[in-house]
Motif scaffolding. Structure first.
Motif, PDB file in Angstrom:
ATOM      1  N   ASP A 223      12.784   3.426  -9.199  1.00  0.00           N
ATOM      2  CA  ASP A 223      13.976   2.743  -8.709  1.00  0.00           C
ATOM      3  C   ASP A 223      13.589   1.597  -7.781  1.00  0.00           C
ATOM      4  N   GLU A 224      13.597   0.393  -8.305  1.00  0.00           N
ATOM      5  CA  GLU A 224      13.241  -0.817  -7.544  1.00  0.00           C
ATOM      6  C   GLU A 224      11.955  -0.634  -6.747  1.00  0.00           C
ATOM      7  N   PRO A 225      10.893  -0.126  -7.376  1.00  0.00           N
ATOM      8  CA  PRO A 225       9.705   0.220  -6.591  1.00  0.00           C
ATOM      9  C   PRO A 225       9.041  -0.977  -5.917  1.00  0.00           C
ATOM     10  N   PHE A 226       9.226  -2.178  -6.463  1.00  0.00           N
ATOM     11  CA  PHE A 226       8.510  -3.339  -5.918  1.00  0.00           C
ATOM     12  C   PHE A 226       9.431  -4.317  -5.186  1.00  0.00           C
ATOM     13  N   SER A 227      10.710  -3.975  -5.072  1.00  0.00           N
ATOM     14  CA  SER A 227      11.683  -4.945  -4.548  1.00  0.00           C
ATOM     15  C   SER A 227      11.456  -5.321  -3.093  1.00  0.00           C
TER      16      SER A 227
ATOM     17  N   GLN B 255       0.839  -1.216   0.000  1.00  0.00           N
ATOM     18  CA  GLN B 255       0.000   0.000   0.000  1.00  0.00           C
ATOM     19  C   GLN B 255       0.866   1.257   0.000  1.00  0.00           C
ATOM     20  N   GLN B 256       1.969   1.230   0.737  1.00  0.00           N
ATOM     21  CA  GLN B 256       2.876   2.387   0.730  1.00  0.00           C
ATOM     22  C   GLN B 256       3.414   2.627  -0.676  1.00  0.00           C
ATOM     23  N   GLN B 257       3.707   1.523  -1.359  1.00  0.00           N
ATOM     24  CA  GLN B 257       4.237   1.638  -2.702  1.00  0.00           C
ATOM     25  C   GLN B 257       3.210   2.270  -3.644  1.00  0.00           C
ATOM     26  N   ARG B 258       1.943   1.910  -3.453  1.00  0.00           N
ATOM     27  CA  ARG B 258       0.879   2.524  -4.270  1.00  0.00           C
ATOM     28  C   ARG B 258       0.796   4.016  -4.016  1.00  0.00           C
ATOM     29  N   VAL B 259       0.935   4.395  -2.750  1.00  0.00           N
ATOM     30  CA  VAL B 259       0.899   5.825  -2.421  1.00  0.00           C
ATOM     31  C   VAL B 259       2.098   6.537  -3.065  1.00  0.00           C
ATOM     32  N   GLY B 260       3.244   5.853  -3.053  1.00  0.00           N
ATOM     33  CA  GLY B 260       4.427   6.421  -3.701  1.00  0.00           C
ATOM     34  C   GLY B 260       4.184   6.682  -5.183  1.00  0.00           C
TER      35      GLY B 260
END
Ligand code: ADP
Ligand code: ADP
Length: 227
Positions: free
Chosen positions: A160-164, A140-145
């Motif tokens: 930059d490695e958004p899902f790593s 969820q944080q990644q989605r907000v990003g």
């Protein structure tokens, strides 16, 4: 379009992070930079928005040398997403997403509407607007990003490695959603990963880098596999 034209980056201690790199990231496509840790992926990405300056060579964004564009103007057209979203921990999700519209001088009302629209677009309920980053899962944080990076509707996204940092099952879902979103938005994307499977799944073009910052191959995924 983004063009790297014989770009080299040598850090102050003499480390050559990127060595004579020439690649093009075409308009509306996803170009993935893939390779092992330390091969210069992050350095390459950060030279595009001028967080890092190239030692030699040129980077062109829509035909303009990034060194000739004011950093503020350049970054207005470039969304930047990093691992774990890079969110401000002491701000709510809403305030995190509104940072950029706020800087651009949008009204509070317009920024808020845009933030809610973006939450929906990245698949989060409106009620999340009031939460703090620590109250969200990694995915969820990644989605907000991603929502934050999209706020000013930049034509370019650097990722930059958004899902790593996300567990594999959630990651696969996020990748699928990311591809659907890109289908709709058609951004020019440079996407960095060390995961070759992710590169093949997401890239229209894949640039394989080696330690030492040299380009090994640049091809659409199907041709890469054939080699
Ligand atoms: P990647 O993103 O592929 O892991 P980086 O671009 O972060 O690679 O780093 C490329 C190389 O440059 C590595 O050898 C790294 O240690 C080095 N490097 C990165 N930042 C600096 C710095 N500020 N000073 C010196 N060397 C650096
Ligand atoms: P994901 O599989 O998306 O990474 P998690 O397993 O971390 O999710 O969390 C599962 C659910 O629990 C999420 O939908 C999230 O809304 C909720 N959640 C996780 N951490 C918190 C928290 N600190 N406060 C409130 N809700 C949370």
């Amino acid at each position: 379009m983004i063009e790297f034209d014989n770009v080299t980056k040598r850090y102050a201690d003499g480390t050559v992070a990127v060595d004579d790199l020439s690649i093009e990231a075409p308009q509306g496509k996803i170009t993935v930079l893939v390779g092992p840790s330390g091969c210069g992926k992050t350095t390459s990405l950060r030279m595009v928005n001028r967080s890092i300056e190239a030692t030699s060579g040129r980077i062109l964004v829509d035909g303009r040398d990034v060194q000739s564009v004011r950093a503020v103007e350049l970054r207005r057209g470039i969304g930047y997403v990093i691992q774990q979203g890079g969110l401000f921990p002491h701000q709510t999700v809403l305030d995190n997403i509104m940072t950029v519209p706020h800087l651009l001088g949008w009204s509070k009302k317009k920024s808020r509407e845009r933030a809610h629209e973006l939450l929906q677009r990245v698949g989060l309920p409106s009620s999340f607007a009031r939460r703090y980053p620590a109250q969200l899962s990694g995915g969820q944080q990644q989605r907000v990003g991603v929502a934050r990076a999209l706020a000013a509707d930049p034509p370019i996204m650097l990722m930059d490695e958004p899902f790593s940092a996300i567990d594999p099952i959630v990651r696969a879902g996020l990748q699928d959603e990311f591809l659907r979103l890109q289908e709709e938005l058609g951004k020019t994307i440079v996407f960095v990963t060390h995961d070759i499977d992710e590169a093949i799944k997401l890239g229209d073009y894949v640039a394989v880098l080696r330690v030492g910052g040299r380009l090994a191959q640049l091809a659409p995924p199907a041709e890469l596999l054939a080699q």
